[in-house]
Write an enzyme that holds these catalytic residues in place. Structure first.
Site, short mmCIF file in Angstrom:
data_model
loop_
_atom_site.label_atom_id
_atom_site.label_comp_id
_atom_site.label_asym_id
_atom_site.label_seq_id
_atom_site.Cartn_x
_atom_site.Cartn_y
_atom_site.Cartn_z
N ARG A 17 0.82 -1.22 0.00
CA ARG A 17 0.00 0.00 0.00
C ARG A 17 0.86 1.27 0.00
O ARG A 17 0.51 2.26 0.65
CB ARG A 17 -0.96 0.01 1.19
CG ARG A 17 -2.09 -0.99 1.05
CD ARG A 17 -3.04 -0.92 2.21
NE ARG A 17 -2.36 -1.20 3.45
CZ ARG A 17 -2.77 -0.84 4.66
NH1 ARG A 17 -3.88 -0.15 4.77
NH2 ARG A 17 -2.09 -1.15 5.72
N HIS A 696 -17.74 11.43 3.19
CA HIS A 696 -16.59 11.00 2.38
C HIS A 696 -15.66 12.15 2.05
O HIS A 696 -14.62 11.98 1.46
CB HIS A 696 -17.08 10.33 1.09
CG HIS A 696 -17.97 9.17 1.38
ND1 HIS A 696 -19.34 9.29 1.42
CD2 HIS A 696 -17.70 7.89 1.71
CE1 HIS A 696 -19.86 8.12 1.73
NE2 HIS A 696 -18.88 7.25 1.91
#
Ligand code: GLN
Ligand code: ZN
EC number: 2.1.1.14
Length: 758
Positions: A17, A696
């Site tokens: 990641r 979000h």
């Protein structure tokens, strides 16, 4: 004829990641754009070289993205929504991230699910003034960089029809398909530039071909691909996620040089393409499943491919079914998986090896890959015969399920009355969706416990302290229905998967969900069984800290299924029922422990819908049944909540109503409550909490904005059935922002409550 191998796309987040970390450091202002771009370049280059080393002939370039590949197309095509104030020039990284994440004065562009996957893309916004222009050099620079490294590059683009289809009109009385004539010249320019860089093949993704399309869109294909031919590159029209043989005649007549079809999730369509004469095109067969993690049955695949090769007069290519974006990167990083289970799996790197092997087998004969085929047969046999997979108790329970197991005792009207008596909530009750910010302390405690650096008792008290603090904060804010905040969960599916039999989980099996967000779907390999309670102690503790009701918080069976890598050796409906029984047991235990409200999240409910309408009904039948089995064991006065996010529900409202949850909370704030109209039209029978602010985005909305949304909701929906909540869980946010936003939300509810009661 030699068979070429190629790939459609490689995961871009990095095996560990790396991109996530680089993005998040950059967004926090702790690194420069150059540092971010350097990390991105390293990942990209590493991916190319790895694919080359694996023996893949044609390597995708342009599949990488800093945030999202649809947003990249928007940048490439210069289709910047006017509200972001860009009037020309190339797209800066600030502008790019502003579109993705919003700014202090502009909400982010909408985000929605990429077909039936758990990847979310940024929805292009169109109006009749939308203009296109070549506005980014990124793709061309990447091609140059790849060529400089000696990579045999194939450029990747989203095709014009899919690009338009994936977007939405933001003004009425206008059709985005009308933009096609304006769009095509820019595509021509892009193709010419790609050709000038010496790239022969362009993979032009048109995944919408696996949907039901109106005639106007089909005509659009003919028009577009006649315009795009003869630009110096060869076009590989690329389809995936399902059958496209309902468009056989159209595909046959399109002037493209190649066609990629998915023959992994839908093996049947291969026959149609072999029967019909496609030999004037290169046919790319997506025979390795790009969306699941099972090791392929290589002998069987090789048989299918050899037969296809002997019947097909044109050139055949071998590829994964779709981009490997939906698969974790590398199985060799998994050191803790049971060796037996590990042997059944293949991640992106291993899938490319499988493709290279199949290419070798086809070109040099079966003998050349004999040892690999034997190992593959052996892995197959070990999986079918393994005792890890079968649990007779589970099968017996499924056989014994009766009609009443999927029904609440009384209809909603009766339950509503009893629940109102029990909880005595005010009008417009306020609540949240479940998770609260996952602070560094929480993450550290979880990590330390995992590494055995914290004892069980120390961990317990660390988590209890968090829960206690979160309850205190919620009381201070004045919320009516509280949550325990989910500090013990790293992920809403993995948390449960880890406690259920039949699940395996990985250390590094990350898959991108949106932007820098990744999920680590657990692997469902065997019959699902819940050996003991999974959440009861946390919920009980939270409830002991307050007199207000605390919602128990579970992940529903359909979401567990959709966000896991699922078995390919039994129908998904059977696995869903097994999961439903496990959740049902947890619901019963929570109720017995005195928890009066239980939320069963089903954010992935819509995601499971088959791409073509003709296949919806059987899916909805088993999905609804699974939810009802999970939720129906409780007494009338126990209130069942469910939560769904990000979706358009218009077309499945009857099924959502059939879930018969007492309360549903849904995402609406990003789509400015458009969804509510649908609930009103359908006259949704139970209670509903339309999200009043978008979690979000880091942007905290104005109180006036929230109040407006809430007023709008109360005009549409009987206030006696209306709840007030954010549109999703808050785990990705920080506390100051969360506290401010929730305080505003509670104040708005109070303001409106007093107006309504006056
Ligand atoms: N209860 C979950 C949370 O709040 C729901 C998350 C979701 O809908 N994706 O995090
Ligand atoms: Zn949600």
């Amino acid at each position: 004829m030699t068979t070429l191998t190629h790939n459609l796309g490689f995961p871009r987040i990095g095996a560990q990641r790396e991109l996530k970390k680089a993005l998040e450091t950059y967004w926090k202002g702790q690194s420069s754009i150059d540092q971010l771009l350097t990390t991105a370049r390293e990942i990209r280059t590493g991916n190319w070289l790895l694919q080359q080393k694996t023996g893949i002939d044609l390597i995708p370039v342009g599949d990488f993205s800093l945030y999202d590949h649809v947003l990249d197309m928007t940048a490439l095509l210069g289709a910047i929504p006017q509200r972001f104030g860009n009037t020309g020039g190339s797209i800066s990284s600030d502008l790019y991230f502003a579109m993705a994440r919003g700014t202090a004065d502009q909400p982010a562009m909408e985000m929605t699910k990429w077909f039936n996957t758990n990847y979310h893309y940024i929805v292009p916004e169109f109006d009749s003034n939308t203009q296109f222009r070549l506005a980014s050099d990124r793709l061309f620079q990447e091609i140059e960089a790849a060529k400089a490294l000696g990579i045999n590059a194939k450029a990747v683009l989203i095709g014009p029809l899919s690009y338009l289809h994936l977007g939405k009109e933001i003004t009425p009385d206008f059709q985005r398909l009308d933009l096609l004539p304006r769009l095509l010249p820019v595509y021509r320019e892009i193709l010419q530039k790609i050709a000038a860089l010496g790239v022969e093949w362009v993979q032009i993704d048109e995944p919408i071909l696996s949907l039901d399309l109106e005639q106007s869109w089909l005509d659009g294909f003919t028009k577009a691909y006649h315009t795009l031919r003869d630009n110096g590159c060869r076009l590989l029209l690329t389809t995936y996620f399902g059958t496209v043989d309902h468009h056989l005649a159209l595909l046959k007549n399109l002037p493209v040089n190649g066609l990629h079809i998915d023959v992994s999730s839908v093996q049947e369509q291969l026959e149609s393409f072999l029967t019909e004469d496609f030999s004037d095109k290169t046919l790319s067969l997506g025979c390795i499943d790009g969306r699941n993690i099972w090791h392929a049955d290589l002998s069987q695949k090789l048989n299918t491919l050899s037969q296809a090769a002997s019947r097909f007069a044109g050139e055949l290519w071998v590829a994964p079914s779709c981009s490997l974006l939906h698969c974790p990167v590398d199985l060799t990083l998994e050191t803790k998986l049971e060796p037996e289970i590990r042997n059944w799996l293949a991640f992106s790197v291993q899938k490319l090896e499988e493709i290279a092997t199949l290419g070798c087998g086809l070109n040099q004969g079966r003998e050349s890959i004999k040892a690999i085929l034997l190992a593959s047969d052996e892995a197959r046999r070990s999986r079918t015969e393994s005792s890890r997979i079968y649990n007779p108790i589970v099968h017996q329970r499924i056989d014994n399920l009766a009609e009443r197991d999927s029904q609440r005792t009384h209809p909603f009207a009766t339950r509503k009355h009893l629940q109102q008596q029990r909880f005595n909530l005010p009008l417009l009750p306020t609540t949240t969706i479940g998770s609260f910010p996952q602070t560094a302390t929480i993450r550290q405690a979880r990590a330390a416990f995992r590494k055995n650096e914290l004892s069980h008792l120390e961990y317990l008290s660390a988590m209890r302290a968090e829960i206690q603090e979160m309850i205190r904060k919620q009381e201070e804010i004045g919320l009516d229905v509280l949550v325990h905040g989910e500090p013990e969960r790293n992920d809403m599916v993995e948390y449960f998967g880890e406690q259920l039999w039949g699940y395996a989980f990985t250390e590094n099996g990350w898959v991108q969900s949106y932007g820098s967000r990744c999920v680590k779907p657990p692997i469902l390999y065997g019959d699902v069984y819940r050996p003991k309670a999974m959440t009861v102690e946390w919920s009980k503790y939270a409830q002991s800290q307050t007199r207000k009701p605390v919602k128990g918080m579970l992940t529903g069976p359909v979401t567990m299924l959709m966000w896991s890598f699922v078995r390919d050796d039994q129908p998904r409906s059977t696995t869903a029922l097994q999961l439903a029984l496990a959740i049902r047991d947890e619901v019963t235990d929570l109720e017995n422990a005195g928890i009066g409200m239980i939320q069963i999240d089903e954010p992935a409910f819509r995601e499971g819908l088959p791409l073509r309408k003709q296949d919806w009904e059987p899916y909805l039948d088993w999905a609804v049944k699974a939810f009802r089995i999970a939720s129906s064991s409780v007494k009338d006065e126990t209130q069942i909540h469910t939560h769904m996010c990000y979706s358009e529900f218009h077309d499945i409202l009857p099924a959502i109503a059939e879930l018969d949850a007492d309360v549903i909370t849904i995402e609406t704030s990003r789509s400015r409550m458009e969804l509510l109209d649908a609930f009103v039209k359908f006259s949704y029978p139970n209670e509903i909490g339309p999200g009043v602010y978008d979690i979000h985005s880091p942007r905290v909305p104005d109180a006036s904005e929230m109040l407006e949304l809430l007023k709008k909701a109360s005009r549409h929906i009987d206030p006696k059935s209306l709840w007030v909540n954010p549109d999703c869980g808050l785990k990705t946010r920080n506390w100051p922002e969360t506290q401010t936003a929730l305080q505003k939300m509670v104040d708005c509810a109070k303001t409106l409550r007093s107006t309504l009661q006056a």
